[in-house]
Design a protein around this motif. Structure first.
Motif, PDB file in Angstrom:
ATOM      1  N   ILE A 252       0.858  -1.184   0.000  1.00  0.00           N
ATOM      2  CA  ILE A 252       0.000   0.000   0.000  1.00  0.00           C
ATOM      3  C   ILE A 252       0.891   1.229   0.000  1.00  0.00           C
ATOM      4  N   THR A 253       0.690   2.103  -0.971  1.00  0.00           N
ATOM      5  CA  THR A 253       1.463   3.337  -1.060  1.00  0.00           C
ATOM      6  C   THR A 253       0.483   4.507  -0.999  1.00  0.00           C
TER       7      THR A 253
ATOM      8  N   PRO B 214      -9.041  -0.343  -0.203  1.00  0.00           N
ATOM      9  CA  PRO B 214      -9.093   0.118  -1.590  1.00  0.00           C
ATOM     10  C   PRO B 214     -10.446   0.753  -1.897  1.00  0.00           C
ATOM     11  N   HIS B 215     -10.428   1.776  -2.746  1.00  0.00           N
ATOM     12  CA  HIS B 215     -11.656   2.443  -3.178  1.00  0.00           C
ATOM     13  C   HIS B 215     -12.083   1.857  -4.509  1.00  0.00           C
TER      14      HIS B 215
ATOM     15  N   VAL C  42      -7.313   4.755  -2.474  1.00  0.00           N
ATOM     16  CA  VAL C  42      -7.682   4.120  -1.210  1.00  0.00           C
ATOM     17  C   VAL C  42      -8.463   5.088  -0.345  1.00  0.00           C
ATOM     18  N   LEU C  43      -9.117   4.528   0.674  1.00  0.00           N
ATOM     19  CA  LEU C  43      -9.738   5.324   1.720  1.00  0.00           C
ATOM     20  C   LEU C  43      -8.899   5.171   2.976  1.00  0.00           C
ATOM     21  N   LEU C  44      -8.611   6.273   3.629  1.00  0.00           N
ATOM     22  CA  LEU C  44      -7.921   6.295   4.916  1.00  0.00           C
ATOM     23  C   LEU C  44      -8.967   6.671   5.957  1.00  0.00           C
TER      24      LEU C  44
ATOM     25  N   THR D 148      -9.502  -7.602   3.198  1.00  0.00           N
ATOM     26  CA  THR D 148      -8.851  -6.423   3.744  1.00  0.00           C
ATOM     27  C   THR D 148      -8.939  -6.372   5.258  1.00  0.00           C
ATOM     28  N   LYS D 149      -9.636  -7.340   5.876  1.00  0.00           N
ATOM     29  CA  LYS D 149      -9.775  -7.339   7.328  1.00  0.00           C
ATOM     30  C   LYS D 149      -9.140  -8.608   7.887  1.00  0.00           C
TER      31      LYS D 149
END
Length: 113
Positions: free
Chosen positions: A14-15, A44-45, A50-52, A77-78
């Protein structure tokens, strides 16, 4: 306790922009009793980037970094629950009682001038 090495698999990279991450970091809890809110969740969006997401329990930040890259396995993602976790079964909703004795101020119309 979850093994931190299982949270981000080795095939995932993840960047994100440091500016966006710092903005989300301002909403992370610093209270010792809210240790579960002391991080930034990144997912990821659907339209790219992505969403932070971060919260301290009182305020929340959801920031989209459209220039970020999310490489690797996006299906999970979890983190997985521990082996001793019991599944939650859906049941009937709890019964709610109306609040009795709640006093409100009377509604009045403003004077027409």
């Amino acid at each position: 306790m979850t093994n931190p090495n299982n949270l981000i698999p080795g095939n995932r990279r993840i960047t994100v922009s440091a500016k966006h991450f710092y903005a989300a970091w301002q909403f992370v809890s610093t209270e010792k009793t809210r240790y579960y809110l002391n991080g930034v969740y990144i997912e990821p969006h659907k339209d790219g980037g992505v969403l932070l997401i971060a919260t301290d329990g009182h305020s929340m930040a959801v920031i989209r970094d459209a220039t970020a890259r999310f490489e690797g396995d996006k299906a999970e993602t979890k983190p997985k629950p521990a082996n001793d976790a019991k599944p939650v079964t859906a049941g009937p909703p709890p019964k709610c009682r109306p609040v009795v004795g709640l006093k409100t101020a009377p509604v009045t119309k403003p004077n027409a001038a």
